[in-house]
Design an enzyme around this catalytic site. Structure first.
Site, short mmCIF file in Angstrom:
data_model
loop_
_atom_site.label_atom_id
_atom_site.label_comp_id
_atom_site.label_asym_id
_atom_site.label_seq_id
_atom_site.Cartn_x
_atom_site.Cartn_y
_atom_site.Cartn_z
N ASN A 86 0.85 -1.19 0.00
CA ASN A 86 0.00 0.00 0.00
C ASN A 86 0.89 1.24 0.00
OD1 ASN A 86 -2.43 -1.48 0.14
ND2 ASN A 86 -2.19 -1.75 2.34
N HIS A 99 6.47 -1.21 3.81
CA HIS A 99 6.30 -2.61 4.19
C HIS A 99 5.60 -3.38 3.08
CE1 HIS A 99 2.92 -0.23 5.73
NE2 HIS A 99 2.15 -1.28 5.46
P1 AMP Z 1 -0.89 -0.38 5.63
O1 AMP Z 1 -0.03 0.78 6.09
O2 AMP Z 1 -2.31 0.03 5.36
O3 AMP Z 1 -0.29 -1.14 4.48
O4 AMP Z 1 -1.00 -1.45 6.80
C1 AMP Z 1 -0.32 -1.37 8.01
C2 AMP Z 1 -0.40 -2.72 8.65
O5 AMP Z 1 0.40 -2.72 9.81
C3 AMP Z 1 -1.81 -3.15 9.06
O6 AMP Z 1 -2.14 -4.38 8.43
C4 AMP Z 1 -1.70 -3.28 10.58
O7 AMP Z 1 -2.49 -4.34 11.10
C5 AMP Z 1 -0.21 -3.52 10.77
N1 AMP Z 1 0.31 -3.13 12.07
C6 AMP Z 1 0.15 -1.94 12.69
N2 AMP Z 1 0.78 -1.95 13.88
C7 AMP Z 1 1.36 -3.17 14.01
C8 AMP Z 1 2.16 -3.80 15.02
N3 AMP Z 1 2.50 -3.17 16.16
N4 AMP Z 1 2.56 -5.07 14.82
C9 AMP Z 1 2.23 -5.72 13.69
N5 AMP Z 1 1.50 -5.19 12.70
C10 AMP Z 1 1.06 -3.93 12.86
#
Ligand code: AMP
Ligand code: ZN
Length: 118
Positions: A86, A99
């Site tokens: 994303n 990520h």
């Molecule tokens: P995005 O920025 O929309 O691609 O997604 C961010 C992702 O990070 C989401 O799927 C969240 O569930 C995940 N996320 C946020 N905080 C954490 C955390 N502390 N540990 C693991 N995953 C996380």
């Protein structure tokens, strides 16, 4: 970036369910999985998003994708997986540390994005 949650995860300052780590990348399970297997691969280097990436990051970006197959298999994804990055506002990015999502499970994931009804 001192206040970046994924930088803190990569440094072990915030706990995570680690999948893999080497000198340049870190992989961990998503805290809110949307498929039976859902983990993230991040660079240890803080790059906010693909919108901030350039050719100086070529090796690092290549490592993240080149490692994906091995890591997916280590999590039981023997029969394929989906990668999502994303990016930015339009890409609905929520965490501004680059990520790669690796998604999969026993069943096919279905189409990538629902088409608008027309
Ligand atoms: P995005 O920025 O929309 O691609 O997604 C961010 C992702 O990070 C989401 O799927 C969240 O569930 C995940 N996320 C946020 N905080 C954490 C955390 N502390 N540990 C693991 N995953 C996380
Ligand atoms: Zn960061």
């Amino acid at each position: 970036m001192s206040d970046c949650i994924f930088c803190k995860i990569a440094k072990g300052e915030i706990p995570s369910k680690k999948v893999y780590e080497d000198e340049e990348i870190f992989a961990f399970h998503d805290i809110n999985p949307i498929t039976p297997v859902h983990f993230l691969i991040i660079p240890k280097l803080h790059i906010a998003s693909l919108m901030e990436a350039d050719m100086s990051h070529q090796m690092l970006l290549g490592s993240m994708l080149a490692k994906a197959n091995e890591l997916a298999r280590s999590q039981g994804l023997e029969d394929g997986f989906r990668i999502i990055i994303n990016t930015g506002r339009i890409g609905h990015q929520e965490v501004y540390h680059l990520h790669v999502h690796i998604l999969g499970g026993p069943e096919p994931l279905g189409s990538m994005i629902k088409r608008n009804a027309s």
